[in-house]
Design a protein around this motif. Structure first.
Motif, PDB file in Angstrom:
ATOM      1  N   TYR A 171       0.757  -1.155  -0.198  1.00  0.00           N
ATOM      2  CA  TYR A 171      -0.024   0.016  -0.058  1.00  0.00           C
ATOM      3  C   TYR A 171       1.061   1.381   0.044  1.00  0.00           C
ATOM      4  CZ  TYR A 171      -3.910  -2.845   1.290  1.00  0.00           C
ATOM      5  OH  TYR A 171      -4.956  -4.041   1.567  1.00  0.00           O
ATOM      6  N   GLY A 172       0.719   2.116  -1.005  1.00  0.00           N
ATOM      7  CA  GLY A 172       1.496   3.482  -1.149  1.00  0.00           C
ATOM      8  C   GLY A 172       0.444   4.476  -1.457  1.00  0.00           C
ATOM      9  N   VAL A 173       0.920   5.504  -1.894  1.00  0.00           N
ATOM     10  CA  VAL A 173       0.464   6.833  -1.920  1.00  0.00           C
ATOM     11  C   VAL A 173      -0.881   6.685  -3.100  1.00  0.00           C
ATOM     12  CG1 VAL A 173       0.412   9.307  -2.885  1.00  0.00           C
ATOM     13  CG2 VAL A 173       2.347   8.435  -1.390  1.00  0.00           C
ATOM     14  N   ASN A 174      -0.578   6.249  -4.135  1.00  0.00           N
ATOM     15  CA  ASN A 174      -1.429   5.969  -5.170  1.00  0.00           C
ATOM     16  C   ASN A 174      -2.703   5.297  -4.748  1.00  0.00           C
ATOM     17  OD1 ASN A 174      -0.462   7.545  -6.719  1.00  0.00           O
ATOM     18  ND2 ASN A 174       0.476   5.845  -8.340  1.00  0.00           N
ATOM     19  N   GLU A 175      -2.334   4.002  -3.956  1.00  0.00           N
ATOM     20  CA  GLU A 175      -3.519   3.220  -3.355  1.00  0.00           C
ATOM     21  C   GLU A 175      -4.480   4.287  -2.438  1.00  0.00           C
ATOM     22  OE1 GLU A 175      -0.684   0.343  -4.836  1.00  0.00           O
ATOM     23  OE2 GLU A 175      -0.520   2.112  -3.636  1.00  0.00           O
ATOM     24  N   VAL A 176      -3.881   4.861  -1.582  1.00  0.00           N
ATOM     25  CA  VAL A 176      -4.438   5.581  -0.628  1.00  0.00           C
ATOM     26  C   VAL A 176      -5.353   6.812  -1.243  1.00  0.00           C
ATOM     27  CG1 VAL A 176      -4.325   7.235   1.396  1.00  0.00           C
ATOM     28  CG2 VAL A 176      -3.130   4.953   1.394  1.00  0.00           C
ATOM     29  N   LEU A 177      -4.562   7.169  -2.295  1.00  0.00           N
ATOM     30  CA  LEU A 177      -5.441   8.126  -2.892  1.00  0.00           C
ATOM     31  C   LEU A 177      -6.614   7.762  -3.845  1.00  0.00           C
ATOM     32  CD1 LEU A 177      -2.675  10.514  -4.598  1.00  0.00           C
ATOM     33  CD2 LEU A 177      -3.972  11.091  -2.636  1.00  0.00           C
ATOM     34  N   LEU A 178      -6.595   6.635  -4.349  1.00  0.00           N
ATOM     35  CA  LEU A 178      -7.701   5.970  -4.870  1.00  0.00           C
ATOM     36  C   LEU A 178      -8.630   5.542  -4.238  1.00  0.00           C
ATOM     37  CD1 LEU A 178      -8.773   5.619  -7.978  1.00  0.00           C
ATOM     38  CD2 LEU A 178      -7.792   3.430  -7.768  1.00  0.00           C
ATOM     39  N   ALA A 179      -8.468   4.903  -2.978  1.00  0.00           N
ATOM     40  CA  ALA A 179      -9.416   4.667  -2.028  1.00  0.00           C
ATOM     41  C   ALA A 179     -10.177   5.881  -1.459  1.00  0.00           C
ATOM     42  CB  ALA A 179      -8.710   4.008  -0.968  1.00  0.00           C
ATOM     43  N   PRO A 222       7.304   9.658   0.136  1.00  0.00           N
ATOM     44  CA  PRO A 222       7.579   8.868  -1.066  1.00  0.00           C
ATOM     45  C   PRO A 222       6.448   8.691  -2.117  1.00  0.00           C
ATOM     46  CG  PRO A 222       7.250   7.324   0.813  1.00  0.00           C
ATOM     47  CD  PRO A 222       7.056   8.629   1.246  1.00  0.00           C
ATOM     48  N   THR A 223       6.687   8.966  -3.253  1.00  0.00           N
ATOM     49  CA  THR A 223       5.512   8.862  -4.373  1.00  0.00           C
ATOM     50  C   THR A 223       6.122   8.155  -5.492  1.00  0.00           C
ATOM     51  OG1 THR A 223       6.170  10.906  -5.280  1.00  0.00           O
ATOM     52  CG2 THR A 223       4.540  11.094  -3.789  1.00  0.00           C
ATOM     53  N   GLY A 224       5.228   7.778  -6.341  1.00  0.00           N
ATOM     54  CA  GLY A 224       5.592   6.954  -7.566  1.00  0.00           C
ATOM     55  C   GLY A 224       5.017   7.493  -8.850  1.00  0.00           C
ATOM     56  N   GLY A 280     -13.404  14.788  -3.461  1.00  0.00           N
ATOM     57  CA  GLY A 280     -12.818  13.527  -4.045  1.00  0.00           C
ATOM     58  C   GLY A 280     -12.230  13.806  -5.696  1.00  0.00           C
ATOM     59  N   LEU A 281     -12.923  14.424  -6.449  1.00  0.00           N
ATOM     60  CA  LEU A 281     -12.369  15.012  -7.683  1.00  0.00           C
ATOM     61  C   LEU A 281     -10.801  15.626  -7.660  1.00  0.00           C
ATOM     62  CD1 LEU A 281     -15.601  15.689  -9.566  1.00  0.00           C
ATOM     63  CD2 LEU A 281     -14.489  13.732  -9.517  1.00  0.00           C
ATOM     64  N   MET A 282     -10.893  16.389  -6.524  1.00  0.00           N
ATOM     65  CA  MET A 282      -9.442  17.135  -6.515  1.00  0.00           C
ATOM     66  C   MET A 282      -8.573  15.885  -5.950  1.00  0.00           C
ATOM     67  SD  MET A 282     -10.798  20.476  -4.517  1.00  0.00           S
ATOM     68  CE  MET A 282      -9.057  21.158  -4.127  1.00  0.00           C
ATOM     69  N   THR A 283      -8.870  15.075  -5.190  1.00  0.00           N
ATOM     70  CA  THR A 283      -7.962  14.098  -4.870  1.00  0.00           C
ATOM     71  C   THR A 283      -7.573  13.138  -6.083  1.00  0.00           C
ATOM     72  OG1 THR A 283      -8.873  13.762  -2.699  1.00  0.00           O
ATOM     73  CG2 THR A 283      -7.662  12.146  -3.154  1.00  0.00           C
ATOM     74  N   LEU A 284      -8.625  12.923  -6.970  1.00  0.00           N
ATOM     75  CA  LEU A 284      -8.229  12.225  -8.300  1.00  0.00           C
ATOM     76  C   LEU A 284      -7.236  12.870  -9.071  1.00  0.00           C
ATOM     77  CD1 LEU A 284      -8.733   9.706 -10.161  1.00  0.00           C
ATOM     78  CD2 LEU A 284     -10.624  11.197 -11.026  1.00  0.00           C
ATOM     79  N   GLY A 285      -7.283  14.350  -9.053  1.00  0.00           N
ATOM     80  CA  GLY A 285      -6.507  15.053  -9.796  1.00  0.00           C
ATOM     81  C   GLY A 285      -5.066  15.124  -9.526  1.00  0.00           C
ATOM     82  N   THR A 286      -4.915  14.766  -7.985  1.00  0.00           N
ATOM     83  CA  THR A 286      -3.673  14.714  -7.251  1.00  0.00           C
ATOM     84  C   THR A 286      -2.923  13.337  -7.858  1.00  0.00           C
ATOM     85  OG1 THR A 286      -4.766  15.731  -5.102  1.00  0.00           O
ATOM     86  CG2 THR A 286      -2.670  14.784  -4.933  1.00  0.00           C
ATOM     87  N   MET A 287      -3.459  12.337  -8.487  1.00  0.00           N
ATOM     88  CA  MET A 287      -2.757  11.375  -8.809  1.00  0.00           C
ATOM     89  C   MET A 287      -2.083  11.497 -10.142  1.00  0.00           C
ATOM     90  SD  MET A 287      -5.692   8.224  -7.783  1.00  0.00           S
ATOM     91  CE  MET A 287      -4.363   6.823  -8.465  1.00  0.00           C
ATOM     92  N   THR A 288      -2.271  12.710 -10.605  1.00  0.00           N
ATOM     93  CA  THR A 288      -1.563  13.024 -11.950  1.00  0.00           C
ATOM     94  C   THR A 288      -0.027  13.369 -11.537  1.00  0.00           C
ATOM     95  OG1 THR A 288      -2.272  15.491 -11.701  1.00  0.00           O
ATOM     96  CG2 THR A 288      -3.528  13.830 -13.155  1.00  0.00           C
ATOM     97  N   GLY A 289       0.866  13.208 -12.540  1.00  0.00           N
ATOM     98  CA  GLY A 289       2.135  13.228 -12.448  1.00  0.00           C
ATOM     99  C   GLY A 289       2.712  14.664 -11.908  1.00  0.00           C
ATOM    100  N   PRO A 290       2.294  15.679 -12.240  1.00  0.00           N
ATOM    101  CA  PRO A 290       2.775  17.085 -11.675  1.00  0.00           C
ATOM    102  C   PRO A 290       2.214  17.023 -10.146  1.00  0.00           C
ATOM    103  CG  PRO A 290       2.004  17.310 -13.843  1.00  0.00           C
ATOM    104  CD  PRO A 290       1.488  15.782 -13.479  1.00  0.00           C
ATOM    105  N   LEU A 291       1.153  16.844  -9.926  1.00  0.00           N
ATOM    106  CA  LEU A 291       0.698  16.993  -8.566  1.00  0.00           C
ATOM    107  C   LEU A 291       1.501  15.824  -7.418  1.00  0.00           C
ATOM    108  CD1 LEU A 291      -3.028  17.967  -8.845  1.00  0.00           C
ATOM    109  CD2 LEU A 291      -1.040  19.281  -8.395  1.00  0.00           C
ATOM    110  N   LEU A 292       1.642  14.534  -8.032  1.00  0.00           N
ATOM    111  CA  LEU A 292       2.480  13.783  -7.397  1.00  0.00           C
ATOM    112  C   LEU A 292       3.594  14.274  -6.999  1.00  0.00           C
ATOM    113  CD1 LEU A 292       1.639  10.327  -8.850  1.00  0.00           C
ATOM    114  CD2 LEU A 292       0.809  11.156  -6.402  1.00  0.00           C
ATOM    115  N   ALA A 293       4.392  15.178  -7.972  1.00  0.00           N
ATOM    116  CA  ALA A 293       5.585  15.683  -7.498  1.00  0.00           C
ATOM    117  C   ALA A 293       5.483  16.901  -6.599  1.00  0.00           C
ATOM    118  CB  ALA A 293       6.145  16.237  -9.012  1.00  0.00           C
ATOM    119  N   VAL A 294       4.429  17.675  -6.738  1.00  0.00           N
ATOM    120  CA  VAL A 294       4.270  18.454  -5.535  1.00  0.00           C
ATOM    121  C   VAL A 294       4.110  17.695  -4.042  1.00  0.00           C
ATOM    122  CG1 VAL A 294       2.467  20.306  -4.723  1.00  0.00           C
ATOM    123  CG2 VAL A 294       3.240  20.137  -7.146  1.00  0.00           C
TER     124      VAL A 294
END
Length: 561
Positions: A95-103, A273-275, A409-423
């Motif tokens: 379980y990492g960042v993307n799994e938690v964001l998608l949940a 840590p992000t992926g 929730g939609l803002m959280t989905l947007g956070t899974m994009t590459g640029p926001l994961l870098a942020v």
């Protein structure tokens, strides 16, 4: 605010034109347990809530929705990310960042669109984090595919949730008072404080540790001060509203950049840590190969699913009850049975996708309702009814709608994009720790146990004459009740620090019969009426058969200072 038996007749409320459930109306008695009418609770929930679905979207045309969305985005996503760090380290990186964001996205989208009570924020909680890495510790070394095993826990739990929903199990909530809710809320608040300390304790070098501790304390003090100033009489109203609505998000943004000033930018801080975007942390496919497990392993997952279902039944319902607490002047009915049915769906889907199971959040759920309250200043009066030359803020109504939950929730989905994961990767763990401290302290301040402890420590001569606890003749009864709550909290917290942590949901659920059976033998009925009480108003409890026997509607003790 004193609650009423139905929605208040407030002409300034934007929902005054809406259809209302008849005040005081309660569903017929459930009858003997062997004559359960299946699906009755779900059908009643849908009937009661369906007339409001259109207004749930139209009422979102209100300024309060904007700050509530921004605040809940940060209050939901950042603690979840910190929990993801905990699970990443303790579950073999499953379980990492993307799994938690998608949940979090799954929970917010499903519940904002379809739930009977869309105000409840659903995401990754501290208790489910403890559950996940405790299960990993049990199955590690046995050769069982952990993520596939968790998938079957989710599938079994889906079935169990549906059974509880169709058998109208949420009617049992009429016996849930502030006693178990306050103990569980106190426990969750300390989990936040503990996780904040653990984040700082993991840091390596001395310079990184000192800078992270300083940053965490500055985040806590600044965000807390903004909240206090927003609720004070200082400054003009627009300034107070701005500090209250945006103080915490702006604090987090500022201190994320603060550590790059001057010599601080040379300190190597631990960061989140992000992926890669939209890719599972461990490199697997999103769909879990749950069909590869043996029959024995599949049925071994069933007892764990029972424990998870017990936890979620209590945790989600308590989150919903507190989010609809009697201090909030809500006008739209609740729907507990249907929401448990939905929670089963999200639990099963999360398991099949290899996500941590989303659930109702404490303290985020009541924070969401509070952020949607429209308030007005009310003059304070002394015991004789004379003006005290001061005022307090009183909620006139709540902007009850679905947009803020969906938007965050939609803002959280947007956070899974590459640029926001870098942020996200730029956020120091000290900032996350500071947010944990802020939320933990806020949760403690709003807790009934804290209110009782403050009363006991207060100078009697400075305690208001109308304080509810002053009506109790035996001051020792207050001490004894507070001690019982602290004992329940201590036992809950202690068991989660051991390998037996996976079984703590049963202990939490046992607090309900302890309150119903044991405490009436120790305290007089009149004392319990003042020391404890229903979590939500009679209006909210109508959908689950009303209050338990002997429960009264009163000013919530956790709001009395």
């Amino acid at each position: 605010m004193a609650a009423t038996n139905g929605p208040p007749d407030d002409p300034v409320s934007p929902t005054a034109h809406e259809p209302r459930a008849p005040a005081g109306e309660r569903p017929p008695s459930q009858g003997p347990w062997w004559k359960i009418r299946l699906f009755r609770g779900i059908i009643n929930d849908l009937r009661r809530r369906a007339p409001y679905y259109g207004s749930d979207w139209l009422d979102a045309w209100d300024y309060r929705v904007v700050p509530a969305t921004v605040y809940m985005y940060f209050a939901n996503i950042l603690p979840a990310l910190a929990f993801s760090l905990d699970m990443f380290q303790k579950t073999g990186s499953n379980y990492g960042v993307n799994e938690v964001l998608l949940a979090s996205v799954l929970g917010s989208v499903v519940f904002s669109l379809f739930a009977a009570q869309p105000l409840v924020i659903v995401g990754v909680t501290g208790p489910i984090t403890v559950f996940n890495y405790t299960v990993y510790g049990i199955v590690e070394g046995t050769g069982v595919n952990y993520i596939g095993f968790m998938a079957w826990i989710g599938i079994w739990s889906l079935v169990l949730h549906w059974i509880l929903a169709v058998t109208n199990s949420c009617n049992w909530l009429r016996w849930v008072t502030r006693f178990p809710c306050d103990i569980f809320g106190f426990y969750v608040a300390f989990i936040y404080l503990q996780k904040g300390i653990q984040l700082l304790a993991r840091l390596g070098s001395a310079s990184a540790f000192y800078l992270s501790v300083t940053t965490a304390l500055l985040v806590f003090m600044t965000a807390y001060a903004c909240g206090r100033l927003g609720a004070s009489s200082l400054f003009r109203n627009p300034v107070r509203v701005f500090l209250k609505d945006y103080g915490t998000p702006l604090t987090l943004i500022f201190f994320t950049g603060f550590v790059h000033f001057g010599r601080m930018q040379g300190v190597q801080l631990e960061r989140l840590p992000t992926g890669a975007a939209f890719v599972p942390t461990s490199g697997r496919q999103w769909l879990v190969n749950f069909w590869d497990l043996s029959v024995g392993d599949i049925f071994t997952a069933l007892p764990f699913a029972v424990l998870l279902t017990v936890l979620f039944w209590f945790d989600h319902n308590v989150s919903s009850l507190i989010a609809q607490g009697s201090e909030f002047p809500l006008r739209k009915p609740a729907g507990f049975h249907w929401d448990i049915f939905l929670l089963g769906i999200t639990t099963g889907v999360a398991g099949i996708l290899g996500l941590p199971f989303p659930n109702g959040l404490i303290p985020q759920a009541p924070f969401h309702t509070q952020s949607l309250c429209v308030t007005k200043p009310v003059e304070e009066l002394d015991d004789k009814g004379e003006d005290k030359s001061g005022y307090t803020f009183r909620a006139t109504h709540v902007v009850e709608q679905r947009v803020s939950n969906l938007a965050q929730g939609l803002m959280t989905l947007g956070t899974m994009t590459g640029p926001l994961l870098a942020v996200l990767h730029l956020i120091p763990q000290g900032v996350l720790a500071g947010l944990f401290f802020v939320m933990g302290v806020h949760a403690l301040e709003a807790n009934g146990i804290t209110a009782k402890l403050i009363f006991l420590c207060r100078d009697k001569s400075l305690t208001p004459a109308n304080h509810p606890l002053r009506a109790i003749k035996r001051r020792s009864a207050v001490w004894l009740f507070a001690a019982a709550e602290l004992l329940g909290f201590g036992a809950t917290f202690a068991i989660t620090q051991t390998v037996a942590a996976v079984g703590f949901p049963v202990f939490i659920l046992a607090l309900i019969p302890i309150r119903a059976v044991l405490l009436p033998r120790i305290f007089h009925r009149d004392e319990l009426a003042l020391l404890d009480g229903p979590t939500a108003s009679a209006f909210t409890m109508e959908g689950i058969g009303g209050m338990g026997r002997g429960e009264q509607q009163r000013q919530p003790l956790w709001r009395t200072r």
